[in-house]
Design a protein around this motif. Structure first.
Motif, short mmCIF file in Angstrom:
data_model
loop_
_atom_site.label_atom_id
_atom_site.label_comp_id
_atom_site.label_asym_id
_atom_site.label_seq_id
_atom_site.Cartn_x
_atom_site.Cartn_y
_atom_site.Cartn_z
N LEU A 1 8.30 -1.80 -4.57
CA LEU A 1 9.66 -1.25 -4.61
C LEU A 1 9.68 0.01 -5.46
CD1 LEU A 1 12.73 -1.53 -4.09
CD2 LEU A 1 12.83 -2.96 -6.15
N VAL A 2 10.28 1.06 -4.93
CA VAL A 2 10.38 2.32 -5.66
C VAL A 2 11.74 2.94 -5.38
CG1 VAL A 2 9.30 3.61 -3.77
CG2 VAL A 2 9.19 4.51 -6.10
N GLN A 3 12.24 3.69 -6.33
CA GLN A 3 13.52 4.37 -6.13
C GLN A 3 13.34 5.63 -5.31
OE1 GLN A 3 15.25 4.99 -10.05
NE2 GLN A 3 16.43 3.10 -9.87
N ALA A 4 14.39 6.01 -4.62
CA ALA A 4 14.36 7.25 -3.85
C ALA A 4 13.99 8.42 -4.76
CB ALA A 4 15.72 7.49 -3.21
N GLY A 5 13.11 9.27 -4.22
CA GLY A 5 12.61 10.39 -5.01
C GLY A 5 11.33 10.09 -5.75
N GLY A 6 10.98 8.83 -5.80
CA GLY A 6 9.78 8.42 -6.51
C GLY A 6 8.53 8.52 -5.68
N SER A 7 7.42 8.06 -6.27
CA SER A 7 6.12 8.12 -5.62
C SER A 7 5.45 6.76 -5.61
CB SER A 7 5.21 9.11 -6.36
OG SER A 7 5.73 10.42 -6.33
N LEU A 8 4.58 6.58 -4.63
CA LEU A 8 3.83 5.34 -4.50
C LEU A 8 2.53 5.65 -3.78
CD1 LEU A 8 4.38 2.32 -5.22
CD2 LEU A 8 5.03 2.01 -2.82
N SER A 9 1.48 4.95 -4.15
CA SER A 9 0.20 5.12 -3.47
C SER A 9 -0.24 3.78 -2.91
CB SER A 9 -0.85 5.63 -4.46
OG SER A 9 -2.10 5.78 -3.82
N VAL A 10 -0.65 3.78 -1.67
CA VAL A 10 -1.18 2.57 -1.04
C VAL A 10 -2.63 2.83 -0.64
CG1 VAL A 10 1.03 1.67 -0.28
CG2 VAL A 10 -0.23 3.21 1.21
N SER A 11 -3.41 1.75 -0.61
CA SER A 11 -4.82 1.85 -0.28
C SER A 11 -5.17 0.88 0.84
CB SER A 11 -5.67 1.52 -1.51
OG SER A 11 -5.38 2.36 -2.59
N CYS A 12 -6.30 1.13 1.47
CA CYS A 12 -6.80 0.25 2.52
C CYS A 12 -8.30 0.10 2.32
CB CYS A 12 -6.48 0.82 3.88
SG CYS A 12 -7.19 -0.08 5.28
N LEU B 1 9.88 9.97 -1.96
CA LEU B 1 10.20 8.90 -1.01
C LEU B 1 11.69 8.82 -0.74
CD1 LEU B 1 7.63 6.31 -2.25
CD2 LEU B 1 7.88 7.04 0.13
N LYS B 2 12.02 8.45 0.50
CA LYS B 2 13.39 8.32 0.96
C LYS B 2 13.62 6.89 1.43
CE LYS B 2 13.11 13.05 2.79
NZ LYS B 2 13.25 13.89 4.01
N PRO B 3 14.86 6.44 1.42
CA PRO B 3 15.14 5.08 1.92
C PRO B 3 14.62 4.87 3.35
CG PRO B 3 17.02 5.89 0.70
CD PRO B 3 16.06 7.05 0.81
N GLU B 4 14.63 5.90 4.16
CA GLU B 4 14.14 5.76 5.53
C GLU B 4 12.63 5.61 5.62
OE1 GLU B 4 16.17 8.15 4.32
OE2 GLU B 4 15.76 10.11 5.27
N ASP B 5 11.92 5.74 4.50
CA ASP B 5 10.49 5.46 4.48
C ASP B 5 10.20 3.97 4.31
OD1 ASP B 5 10.10 8.44 2.52
OD2 ASP B 5 9.63 8.20 4.66
N THR B 6 11.24 3.19 4.08
CA THR B 6 11.07 1.74 3.94
C THR B 6 10.47 1.16 5.21
OG1 THR B 6 12.87 1.51 2.35
CG2 THR B 6 12.28 -0.45 3.63
N ALA B 7 9.33 0.47 5.04
CA ALA B 7 8.62 -0.08 6.20
C ALA B 7 7.41 -0.87 5.72
CB ALA B 7 8.16 1.04 7.13
N VAL B 8 6.84 -1.61 6.64
CA VAL B 8 5.51 -2.16 6.42
C VAL B 8 4.51 -1.10 6.86
CG1 VAL B 8 3.86 -3.96 7.03
CG2 VAL B 8 6.28 -4.53 6.75
N TYR B 9 3.59 -0.76 5.99
CA TYR B 9 2.60 0.28 6.26
C TYR B 9 1.27 -0.38 6.63
CZ TYR B 9 5.72 3.96 4.80
OH TYR B 9 6.78 4.84 4.74
N TYR B 10 0.73 0.04 7.77
CA TYR B 10 -0.51 -0.51 8.29
C TYR B 10 -1.59 0.56 8.33
CZ TYR B 10 2.55 -4.16 10.21
OH TYR B 10 3.46 -5.18 10.37
N CYS B 11 -2.80 0.19 7.92
CA CYS B 11 -3.92 1.09 8.17
C CYS B 11 -4.64 0.64 9.43
CB CYS B 11 -4.88 1.14 6.99
SG CYS B 11 -5.75 -0.38 6.62
#
Length: 122
Positions: A11-22, A86-96
């Motif tokens: 969970l992150v607030q709008a305008g924030g950053s997040l990194s995901v890995s695979c 990040l924007k609210p519309e980026d909310t999703a399950v992210y798949y690699c």
């Protein structure tokens, strides 16, 4: 057995950053083009970004261009996605996904991870 395991969602607030890995195992990572897709609640899975085998070529879908960065470390068999502004519309399950071809098509990918949830609050 081929395994793609995403991590780093949250969970992150709008305008924030997040990194995901695979993390990838069971195949020769450097032989595969890699991509990130996402699926928002109630919507179809969609392409986000792709990177070629060597990492020399990348492609981004317009909604994320300039905000997201895809990268890979072939020595570590790991794919990354850095997400900024990040924007609210980026909310999703992210798949690699891994594919023999460099493509944006879902049916062009050979292997998939199980996904990691990214939630952007407004």
């Amino acid at each position: 057995q081929v395994q793609l395991a995403e991590s780093g969602g949250g969970l992150v607030q709008a305008g924030g950053s997040l990194s995901v890995s695979c993390s990838v195992s069971g195949l020769i990572f450097s032989d595969y083009n890699m991509a990130w897709f996402r699926q928002a609640p109630g919507k179809e899975r969609e392409f986000v970004t792709a990177i070629s085998r060597s990492g020399s070529s990348t492609y981004y879908e317009n909604p994320v261009k300039g905000r997201f960065t895809i990268s890979r470390d072939n020595a570590k068999n790991t794919l990354y996605l850095q997400m900024n502004s990040l924007k609210p519309e980026d909310t999703a399950v992210y798949y690699c996904a891994a594919g023999a071809t460099y493509t944006t098509r879902i049916d062009g990918m050979d292997y998939w991870g199980k996904g990691t949830l990214v939630t952007v609050s407004s």
